[in-house]
Design a protein around this motif. Structure first.
Motif, mmCIF file in Angstrom:
data_model
loop_
_atom_site.group_PDB
_atom_site.id
_atom_site.type_symbol
_atom_site.label_atom_id
_atom_site.label_comp_id
_atom_site.label_asym_id
_atom_site.label_seq_id
_atom_site.Cartn_x
_atom_site.Cartn_y
_atom_site.Cartn_z
ATOM 1 N N LEU A 103 -34.565 28.822 8.664
ATOM 2 C CA LEU A 103 -34.052 29.000 7.689
ATOM 3 C C LEU A 103 -34.475 27.640 6.650
ATOM 4 C CD1 LEU A 103 -30.081 29.377 8.401
ATOM 5 C CD2 LEU A 103 -31.117 30.833 6.839
ATOM 6 N N ALA A 104 -34.847 26.102 7.259
ATOM 7 C CA ALA A 104 -35.612 25.577 6.830
ATOM 8 C C ALA A 104 -36.973 26.005 6.348
ATOM 9 C CB ALA A 104 -35.999 24.190 8.118
ATOM 10 N N GLY A 105 -37.487 26.906 7.255
ATOM 11 C CA GLY A 105 -38.549 26.971 6.231
ATOM 12 C C GLY A 105 -38.747 28.393 4.712
ATOM 13 N N VAL A 106 -37.274 28.952 5.009
ATOM 14 C CA VAL A 106 -37.326 29.401 3.177
ATOM 15 C C VAL A 106 -36.905 28.790 2.494
ATOM 16 C CG1 VAL A 106 -35.547 31.548 3.013
ATOM 17 C CG2 VAL A 106 -36.208 31.364 4.649
ATOM 18 N N PHE A 107 -35.359 27.332 3.348
ATOM 19 C CA PHE A 107 -35.547 26.302 1.672
ATOM 20 C C PHE A 107 -37.012 26.156 1.473
ATOM 21 C CE2 PHE A 107 -33.952 22.365 0.777
ATOM 22 C CZ PHE A 107 -33.721 22.506 -0.306
ATOM 23 N N ASN A 108 -38.337 25.307 1.855
ATOM 24 C CA ASN A 108 -38.878 25.277 1.953
ATOM 25 C C ASN A 108 -39.944 25.693 1.019
ATOM 26 O OD1 ASN A 108 -40.584 22.719 2.501
ATOM 27 N ND2 ASN A 108 -42.162 23.641 3.565
ATOM 28 N N ASP A 109 -40.358 27.321 1.643
ATOM 29 C CA ASP A 109 -40.538 27.835 1.166
ATOM 30 C C ASP A 109 -40.000 28.451 -0.318
ATOM 31 O OD1 ASP A 109 -43.041 29.627 0.812
ATOM 32 O OD2 ASP A 109 -41.714 31.070 0.578
ATOM 33 N N THR A 110 -38.432 27.939 -0.844
ATOM 34 C CA THR A 110 -37.875 28.146 -2.373
ATOM 35 C C THR A 110 -38.026 27.002 -2.871
ATOM 36 O OG1 THR A 110 -36.397 29.944 -0.870
ATOM 37 C CG2 THR A 110 -36.178 29.642 -3.406
ATOM 38 N N SER A 111 -38.121 25.366 -2.722
ATOM 39 C CA SER A 111 -38.133 24.479 -3.642
ATOM 40 C C SER A 111 -38.654 24.601 -4.674
ATOM 41 C CB SER A 111 -38.810 23.289 -2.716
ATOM 42 O OG SER A 111 -38.473 23.165 -0.633
ATOM 43 N N ILE A 112 -39.891 24.799 -4.767
ATOM 44 C CA ILE A 112 -40.236 24.739 -6.861
ATOM 45 C C ILE A 112 -39.085 25.992 -7.319
ATOM 46 C CG2 ILE A 112 -42.514 25.473 -7.895
ATOM 47 C CD1 ILE A 112 -43.872 24.502 -5.193
ATOM 48 N N LEU A 113 -38.783 27.008 -6.751
ATOM 49 C CA LEU A 113 -37.946 27.577 -7.711
ATOM 50 C C LEU A 113 -36.896 27.040 -7.689
ATOM 51 C CD1 LEU A 113 -37.281 30.567 -9.327
ATOM 52 C CD2 LEU A 113 -36.925 31.535 -6.966
#
Lengths: 323, 332
Positions: free
Chosen positions: A36-46
């Motif tokens: 989940l942290a990975g998903v959040f990090n991946d979505t950060s720029i968006l």
């Protein structure tokens, strides 16, 4: 009014949870905190781009040039880094903010001083910025080996279990919340979009407020340019092509009304997370990534329909209380 | 704005108005570009060369005529390029089964109509803003093309299918150019001489006032979305026939060029005013510019910068000119 907004964000939270449960029913590992942290990090720029876009959409405008701004700024910063590897990273980040601000200000001036409809102005600057990135680079790529280690590592550094990129997103979320709800400028965004005439009578300069919104969106896009280039360790003309639609989609899904004046930080963040989760889940549940475009299109249409219904209900309420 | 409004003693004579009109300015620009091009390359004025030059804009221009109606009525359709992609994919899929040219054209136009109807339904029945709806359907339509094709390609169109994008109807007139001129003529007549055309303009000025005057606003808008979808379908037939193959990225970014053409043609992006003649001249201007650049070996992305600047310039310049004019007259 407050209830309605709370309900819309509540609806999004529920939708997000349902989505997670559906994915987890087949792939429980998706719910692991690490993932989940990975998903959040991946979505950060968006997320951060959606927050900048929110300011613009709140003032009844739209900024379609964010992805092109990101590409041009990212290219400029990457080339600076490749040409002068000695420049400290904070200076490069400042440069990215400044370039982004400049490009955003151009949009703002076109809308404010020339009265060009925002969609047309930013459609135009979108191609101009993207083309300028080509002129700047001559169509060449800046690859990882040309970038300095500091440039690449900075957003990846882990502080208290989260990468800096995620912390930046959290920081921007916090700042955006303060700006939108606790400052005159933030309230002006809502006022100008909600009722431009009333805003003028309360002494708010609509043109200037829109200008500020575009500057904010541009600055954020510039910063996202550095983050993008450093995260993917490559800069070329077509990076983030079409990403402006994802950003607008995140806002629309988050309940930010394209008619202006309605929306919240939580909504934009949840909208971005919803899209980000789907994007990350597709490969996990083994659906072809080619489905992503069609799915986000469908979600945008559904979200717009939902928003419209909520706004219509509000309209009726005002009429009833007036009679 | 606190500018005092005064009525002039007499209006400009009709010839003066014609001279000052946007269309006259555009025509002047077209002539200048024509002149520059013929100096830049000795081959430019060759009739076959000029006829060749029309291929790179007639498909977009055909959509632009329909889009002009939509923008004049205060709506917009950003999904046109995605409709081209979906219609082309559908034609490709049908062509794989060995279908004939008539079937392919029927499928292409049909998919265009269906997509237009879908947009129109969402905008008129559900009262949604067309900008967001068509951003959504843009993603949906092209997404469906990607789902069908992935990173693949459809080829193997029947030989006589090449007619629409490659053949000539009469002397230098290609099928594409003939269809565009025909659509423009019919569109111009409808917009400027029929009550339907007046209704479209009335809706763009004030949908509410139009409704109170008995105009069936939603129905007119729905028809316009249908027409734009159909035009995109026709463009898809021509483009697919010209290229002879289909990839899901076909016609990427064309919506921008179509909207630029319409706005460059003097159609107000806010709705309510505009002429088909302007759009036609704008189409030729853009076509000549890109073709001229092509002769000079300018890369496509640099042309797109120019188109972006042109889009902003044509809207900003009149505003700037009006402001300078106002400042000068105030001083006098």
């Amino acid at each position: 009014m407050k209830n309605l907004l709370a309900r819309r964000e509540g609806l999004l939270v529920i939708a997000l949870l349902v989505l997670l449960v559906v994915i987890a029913s087949r792939f429980p590992d998706f719910l692991a905190p690490r993932n989940l942290a990975g998903v959040f990090n991946d979505t950060s720029i968006l997320i951060i781009l959606a927050l900048g876009q929110t300011a613009v959409i709140l003032t009844r405008s739209i900024d379609l040039s964010v992805a092109a701004n990101l590409a041009l700024t990212g290219m400029a910063v990457a080339m600076l880094n490749a040409a002068f590897p000695g420049l400290p990273v904070p200076l490069l980040i400042l440069a990215s903010l400044a370039i982004g601000l400049g490009l955003g200000a151009i949009n703002g001036l076109l809308v404010w001083k020339f009265g060009i409809p925002p969609i047309v102005a930013t459609l135009g600057t979108m191609t101009v910025y993207r083309g300028s990135s080509f002129l700047l680079s001559g169509g060449k790529w800046v690859n990882a080996h040309q970038m300095s280690p500091g440039f690449l590592e900075w957003p990846r550094a882990v502080i208290a279990g989260l990468p800096v990129l995620s912390w930046i997103a959290l920081l921007v979320i916090g700042l955006a919340f303060l700006l939108f709800t606790r400052t005159p400028l933030g309230r002006a965004f809502y006022a100008v979009g909600g009722n431009p005439t009333a805003a003028v009578y309360t002494g708010i300069d609509g043109g200037r407020t829109r200008f500020m919104a575009f500057c904010l969106s541009g600055t954020i896009a510039g910063m996202a340019g550095y983050l993008w280039v450093s995260r993917y360790a490559v800069a070329y003309v077509d990076i983030a092509a079409g990403f402006e639609l994802d950003v607008v989609a995140a806002c629309v899904i988050g309940g930010i009304s394209i008619g202006g004046g309605i929306g919240s930080v939580a909504g934009a963040v949840l909208g971005a997370l919803f899209l980000g989760t789907i994007k990350n889940a597709l490969p996990v549940v083994q659906i072809s990534p080619f489905w992503q475009m069609a799915i986000s299109g469908t979600i945008i249409i559904c979200a717009v329909a939902l928003n419209a219904r909520a706004e219509k209900a509000k309209g009726r309420l005002i009429l009833r209380s007036a009679t | 704005m606190s500018v005092a409004r005064t009525l002039p003693d007499r209006l400009d004579s009709s010839s003066a108005r014609l001279f000052k009109s946007w269309e006259a300015l555009l025509l002047l620009v077209a002539v200048v570009i024509f002149g520059v091009n013929s100096f830049a390359s000795p081959h430019f004025l060759d009739p076959w060369n000029l006829s060749d030059a029309t291929f790179n804009f007639t498909e977009k221009a055909t959509i632009a005529v329909a889009m002009a109606f939509l923008i004049i009525a205060g709506e917009i359709d950003l999904s046109v390029a995605a409709i081209i992609a979906l219609a082309s994919t559908a034609m490709g899929a049908v062509a794989q089964t060995g279908a004939g040219t008539e079937t392919l054209v029927f499928v292409g136009l049909g998919v265009g109509l269906l997509c237009g109807a879908f947009n129109g339904l969402l905008v008129t029945r559900f009262q949604l803003p067309s900008i967001v709806v068509t951003i959504g359907t843009m993603s949906l339509f092209r997404g469906l093309a990607y789902v069908t094709l992935g990173d693949g390609v459809y080829k193997g169109y029947p030989a006589d299918f090449a007619f629409f994008g490659q053949e000539y109807v009469w002397s230098y007139f290609s099928f594409e150019l003939t269809l565009f001129l025909g659509v423009a003529l019919v569109g111009g007549l409808i917009l400027h001489t029929t009550s339907f055309g007046r209704q479209v303009q009335a809706i763009g000025n004030s949908p509410l006032a139009a409704r109170f005057s008995g105009v069936r606003v939603e129905r007119v808008k729905f028809i316009l979305f249908l027409a734009t979808g159909l035009a995109a379908g026709a463009a898809s037939v021509m483009l697919t026939s010209r290229l002879g193959s289909t990839r899901p990225s076909i016609a990427l970014g064309w919506e921008l060029e179509v909207v630029t053409m319409v706005v460059l043609g003097g159609v107000s992006i806010l709705g309510g005013s505009g002429t088909i003649l302007g759009v036609v001249i704008a189409a030729f201007v853009m076509g000549l510019v890109t073709f001229g650049f092509g002769l000079m070996n300018v890369p496509g992305i640099v042309m797109s910068i120019f188109i972006g600047l042109m889009l902003i310039g044509v809207i900003a310049l009149p505003i700037l000119a009006r402001r300078i004019h106002a400042r000068l007259t105030r001083r006098v």
